[in-house]
Design an enzyme around this catalytic site. Structure first.
Site, short mmCIF file in Angstrom:
data_model
loop_
_atom_site.label_atom_id
_atom_site.label_comp_id
_atom_site.label_asym_id
_atom_site.label_seq_id
_atom_site.Cartn_x
_atom_site.Cartn_y
_atom_site.Cartn_z
N LYS A 130 3.68 -1.05 -2.71
CA LYS A 130 3.10 -0.01 -1.86
C LYS A 130 3.04 1.32 -2.63
CE LYS A 130 5.07 2.43 1.45
NZ LYS A 130 5.88 2.77 2.63
N ASP A 148 1.25 -0.17 4.46
CA ASP A 148 2.42 0.46 5.08
C ASP A 148 2.52 -0.05 6.52
OD1 ASP A 148 0.45 1.73 6.53
OD2 ASP A 148 1.30 3.72 6.29
#
Ligand code: SF4
Length: 220
Positions: A130, A148
């Site tokens: 991420k 996310d």
């Protein structure tokens, strides 16, 4: 003749691209909300943003980035000093450890510069896919699909993935969204998640993609 699974994939791709086009028009201002002036600052801000709002992170980094300008600045202080400086972002001991671990590797293995590939970025301590994708997409002009909490939730609700693991969701979305759109797709879904498709109570009455959303169809 196309096989049934190919038809299914083509249908899903079309649904994903049409939903994205509508959301992109709705959130034409979607962009990263963390404030940073260089790749290193974005790395630190992204680490700090775990379980914390961008507003809080920006308030902390406004002073932090005046004090810490290069990787060695994070290493030249005691760990406890950095912890104090980032305390209000929460989980500050773990975050300080991640930041100092990443800075050590950047100094030792990359001559003080942030590496520019996913493979190298995810090898930095405390940096997962991420964070790496945030950096690639926002400072290195390399498409990065950031999964996310908002992107996970919306992808599942709309029906673009049945997976729950962030990496598996990322791979499903990579099949559906054109590569050059990965970074903006993430921004748009994050904006939609913050503004309309909220975790507890999605505001479906304000949503432009009800006709394409599995969650909405199931609730009807
Ligand atoms: S219709 Fe509702 S659940 Fe579906 S994306 Fe829109 S706000 Fe979210």
């Amino acid at each position: 003749m196309a096989r049934p699974e190919e038809i299914m994939t083509a249908d899903l791709k079309q649904k994903a691209r049409r939903a994205y086009a509508q959301l992109k028009a709705t959130h034409a201002d979607a962009h990263i909300e963390l404030v940073f002036a260089n790749p290193l600052e974005l790395l630190v801000a992204t680490i700090l943003s775990a379980q914390c709002t961008d507003v809080r992170v920006n308030a902390v980094t406004a002073d932090l980035f005046k004090k810490y300008r290069a990787p060695r600045d994070y290493l030249n202080v005691e760990a406890t000093e950095l912890e104090e400086d980032i305390r209000s972002t929460g989980f500050f001991r773990n975050k300080a450890k991640s930041i100092r671990g990443a800075m050590t590797a950047i100094e030792k293995d990359h001559g003080g510069e942030l590496p520019r590939t996913l493979e190298e970025l995810v090898k930095l301590p405390g940096v997962g896919r991420k964070t790496a994708n945030v950096i690639l997409g926002n400072v290195f002009d390399t498409p990065g699909l950031v999964v996310d909490t908002h992107v996970s939730r919306l992808s599942q609700r709309i029906g673009l993935t049945a997976k729950t693991d962030a990496v598996k969701i990322e791979f499903d979305l990579m099949e559906l969204i054109p590569q050059q759109e990965w970074t903006q797709f993430s921004h748009v879904l994050i904006f939609h998640g913050r503004r309309i498709c909220k975790a507890r109570k999605p505001a479906c009455a304000q949503c432009p993609i009800t006709a394409r959303c599995d969650f909405f169809a199931a609730a009807e």
